[in-house]
Design a protein around this motif. Structure first.
Motif, PDB file in Angstrom:
ATOM      1  N   TYR A 193      23.880 -13.863 -37.654  1.00 31.36           N
ATOM      2  CA  TYR A 193      22.921 -12.767 -37.457  1.00 31.36           C
ATOM      3  C   TYR A 193      21.504 -13.311 -37.386  1.00 31.36           C
ATOM      4  CZ  TYR A 193      19.980  -8.751 -38.567  1.00 31.36           C
ATOM      5  OH  TYR A 193      19.003  -7.793 -38.555  1.00 31.36           O
ATOM      6  N   ARG A 194      20.698 -12.689 -36.532  1.00 32.64           N
ATOM      7  CA  ARG A 194      19.270 -12.985 -36.463  1.00 32.64           C
ATOM      8  C   ARG A 194      18.491 -11.683 -36.624  1.00 32.64           C
ATOM      9  NH1 ARG A 194      18.445 -16.076 -30.926  1.00 32.64           N
ATOM     10  NH2 ARG A 194      20.114 -14.632 -30.327  1.00 32.64           N
ATOM     11  N   LEU A 201      26.135  -6.328 -36.265  1.00 27.58           N
ATOM     12  CA  LEU A 201      25.269  -7.177 -35.460  1.00 27.58           C
ATOM     13  C   LEU A 201      25.526  -8.620 -35.874  1.00 27.58           C
ATOM     14  CD1 LEU A 201      21.847  -5.267 -35.409  1.00 27.58           C
ATOM     15  CD2 LEU A 201      23.266  -5.819 -33.421  1.00 27.58           C
ATOM     16  N   GLY A 202      25.840  -9.478 -34.896  1.00 32.35           N
ATOM     17  CA  GLY A 202      26.165 -10.851 -35.237  1.00 32.35           C
ATOM     18  C   GLY A 202      27.359 -10.892 -36.169  1.00 32.35           C
ATOM     19  N   GLN A 209      21.548 -10.705 -28.833  1.00 35.00           N
ATOM     20  CA  GLN A 209      22.292 -10.097 -29.947  1.00 35.00           C
ATOM     21  C   GLN A 209      22.512  -8.613 -29.672  1.00 35.00           C
ATOM     22  OE1 GLN A 209      22.119 -11.126 -34.380  1.00 35.00           O
ATOM     23  NE2 GLN A 209      20.602  -9.503 -34.229  1.00 35.00           N
ATOM     24  N   PRO A 253      18.440  -4.984 -31.794  1.00 34.51           N
ATOM     25  CA  PRO A 253      19.649  -5.053 -30.970  1.00 34.51           C
ATOM     26  C   PRO A 253      19.286  -5.079 -29.485  1.00 34.51           C
ATOM     27  CG  PRO A 253      19.872  -3.370 -32.652  1.00 34.51           C
ATOM     28  CD  PRO A 253      18.441  -3.818 -32.689  1.00 34.51           C
TER      29      PRO A 253
END
Length: 690
Positions: A418-419, A654-655, A428, A423
């Motif tokens: 994740y970063r 996310l990620g 990502q 979104p």
């Protein structure tokens, strides 16, 4: 509730092996009490807004059970000694068959529609409730203790156990185990009735005292605690012990009608007038307990009236044990599968409850209640039969839990780390399937909590009025106060790196479901009404360099309608209270109409359907009010929504990070990952270098 044999507990003691005479009078008043109790509980569950005190039906059950079962033990004790094997065999044949049947049918029924996460036997932490864990505790007779120490309630958003009704059965079963042992040990060398009465009276006083002062024992609060409920069963036992003496009280016979009417009126009034169970049992509990004792006491000296003998009441009283056990899982299944309110579904719930109760009473409870216990061999066989039934039920529940726990909870895909970016940027995007390296896992997402939820620094007002906790994390740097409800607390993770690196300290001044403004929007009235002003005073006494405030907007599930003007007035009051302080208000996180982890677990290969539109998840009139007050007060508005939602939608992964622990709280993992972004605003307000 278990259904003890209905006969006069005030009769003269007989030898333990002697069977009741055929002409033992049927106590129709007892059956009427049991009918009243189970109807009160049923009405409380299907129409709580009308019968707010219907939960006192359980207290009536406790008194009746103490009178009948405790009275039987007392007579055996007087007759020369308690026959333990026969006693436990009688209890087992009355309790185990129907209890095991309902528990088994319940787990099969809920497994057809429930999320796999609700059926897990292992995976979540030890105190996380699941249907299989609840079922095992219920069959073993310790559900009250399990519910007392597990994470039931607020932290388990959307979770309602289909085994909740078993808690009271657990308390009775613990009474049945302890009472005969205590009678035997304490009065081993004596048959002194006066001493026995004094000891039981003393026990009642001690137990009531523990209940009134809300004692917590071994982590179990007063509601589920057998020590704070023992006095209710003890009240029935005490009446059975002194019952024969009541025959010499002419006033009971002459004024029996008036006294019985008084007892019934008190019971009816408590069902209608009482509300809330958060401070129950309490001194008020004496009213329904005393009323039940009064009805039973009059029944010793004179026959009950025609109303108590009414056949529909007697029919319900006979089947009260089955009705009590069946009604709750039926309610959970019907309301859950039909997506209907309890009130709309109530006719279906009542009909199904009565049908299942009639069937189990006719084909299970009545035949097995006749299992012999007169001899040691017969009692042993009865215990063995009940043991096999119990083990069979456990086997089914465990099998369901094993199947759910052993199933896959992810695909074989490995997601990129994740970063903390919005979104759709930097490659990502919201995941369409559950990755193998997900943090936290679907099974543990609901327990991915801020540290203050784990160490007790976040206040839970369910038990009544509470003050703020005195908790400051960190030892260096300026002081930041985190103030509000659990939606403020969820940002503690984003502050954790700064705390660990000594950039600031954080005082946690939060309480579940208690917003920072006073007077409106409270889910737990009395507790929040006390917490909010006390917390505000405490927080201001710390002279914080920065106050970070947030509150739930309760989108789509507001438990109390709050007029716009009322909320605006409350927020203006908060603005005045925080005058002179540097304040940042954090916008509420998105909410969903479903529990995200459960949705994702349903089909790990296709979680795009677990997406909520941004308009539904974010927009709220309360947000507009919060923003307006913040702007007019010169407060900083921190909005992390763009890191949780795209311009049109809000996903759940996310990620490699799962975003939500329930419908509207982010996971602590996500909060910590967002620290670099969140901290920019915090350090800017503290005038500290980034």
């Amino acid at each position: 509730m278990s259904a003890p044999d209905v006969k006069s507990a005030g009769a003269k003691p007989t030898a333990p092996a002697q069977r009741p005479k055929a002409d033992t009078p049927r106590r129709v008043d007892i059956q009427a009490l049991r009918a009243f109790a189970v109807v009160a509980v049923l009405l409380f569950h299907v129409a709580p807004e009308l019968f707010r005190g219907g939960f006192i039906g359980v207290d009536v059950f406790f008194v009746v059970s103490g009178y009948l079962v405790g009275g039987h033990l007392y007579r055996e004790w007087l007759g020369g000694g308690i026959q333990f094997r026969a006693f436990f065999a009688r209890r087992a044949r009355r309790i185990v068959p129907v209890s095991a049947l309902v528990a088994t049918v319940t787990i099969i029924a809920v497994s057809l529609t429930a999320s796999r996460l609700d059926l897990l036997l292992w995976g979540p932490r030890a105190t996380t409730p699941t249907y299989t864990r609840d079922g095992i505790a219920s069959v073993l007779g310790v559900s009250n203790l399990w519910f007392g120490v597990s994470d039931q309630g607020y932290l388990m958003d959307g979770y309602q156990s289909p085994y909740t009704q078993y808690w009271s059965l657990g308390i009775e079963e613990q009474f049945y185990v302890v009472a005969p042992v205590l009678l035997t040990l304490v009065l081993l060398r004596s048959r002194n009735r006066r001493l026995a009465v004094l000891l039981v009276t003393a026990g009642i006083v001690v137990s009531l005292d523990l209940a009134v002062y809300g004692a917590t024992t071994l982590g179990v609060g007063p509601f589920f605690n057998p020590l704070t409920r023992a006095w209710e069963l003890g009240a029935g036992l005490l009446l059975a012990m002194v019952g024969q003496r009541l025959l010499r009280v002419p006033a009971l016979r002459r004024g029996g009608t008036a006294l019985t009417s008084l007892g019934w009126c008190v019971l009816a009034a408590t069902v209608i007038l009482l509300s809330g169970t958060s401070t129950w049992p309490s001194l008020v509990t004496v009213a329904p307990v005393a009323a039940s004792v009064l009805v039973l006491a009059v029944g010793i000296v004179r026959p009950a009236g025609r109303l108590a003998a009414w056949q529909p009441l007697q029919w319900i009283g006979d089947r009260s044990y089955s009705i009590y056990l069946w009604h709750w899982p039926i309610l959970i299944v019907v309301v859950g599968t039909a997506s209907a309110t309890r009130s709309l579904a109530s006719p279906t719930i009542v009909v199904l409850t009565l049908l299942c109760s009639w069937l189990s009473y006719r084909f299970v409870e009545t035949p097995l209640r006749r299992l012999p216990v007169a001899t040691r061999a017969a009692a042993t066989r009865t215990l063995a039969i009940c043991g096999v039934i119990l083990l069979g039920s456990l086997a089914v529940i465990v099998a369901v839990g094993v199947h759910a726990s052993a199933g896959t909870a992810s695909t074989q895909l490995r997601a990129a780390p994740y970063r903390p970016v919005p979104p759709g940027t930097h490659g990502q995007a919201f995941a369409t399937e559950v990755p193998l390296n997900l943090r936290p896992t679907l099974a543990t997402a609901s327990q991915d909590l801020p540290l203050a939820d784990q160490d007790g620094c976040n206040v839970n007002p369910v038990g009544g009025a509470m003050g703020p906790a005195d908790c400051i994390y960190g030892t260096n740097g300026p002081l930041v106060a985190l103030f509000g409800d659990s939606h403020a607390l969820q940002w503690l993770g984003a502050l954790s790196p700064g705390i660990e690196q000594g950039r600031y300290r954080v005082a946690v001044v939060t309480a579940n479901s208690c917003p920072p403004y006073g007077g409106v929007g409270f889910q737990y009235g009395a507790g929040c009404d006390t917490w909010q002003p006390a917390a505000l005073t405490y927080m201001k006494s710390l002279s914080p360099d920065l106050v970070i405030v947030s509150a739930s907007t309760w989108r789509h599930r507001d438990e109390r309608h709050v007029e716009q003007g009322e909320l605006e007035s409350a927020m203006e009051g908060l603005r005045r209270d925080l005058a002179g302080l540097t304040v940042a208000w954090v916008a509420d996180t998105p909410s969903h109409a479903f529990v995200p982890a459960e949705c994702a677990a349903t089909d790990v290969n296709y979680i795009s359907r677990c997406t909520t539109s941004r308009a539904y998840g974010v927009d709220s009139p309360r947000t507009d009010i919060f923003r307006t007050v913040a702007d007019n007060s010169g407060w900083t508005w921190i909005d992390m929504t763009d890191y949780l939602c795209s311009p049109t939608s809000c996903g759940v992964i996310l990620g490699d990070v799962f975003l939500y622990r329930d419908r509207d709280h982010i996971t602590n993992t996500l909060s910590t990952e967002l620290a670099p972004v969140f901290e920019q605003s915090v350090l800017a307000l503290l005038n500290e270098p980034e």
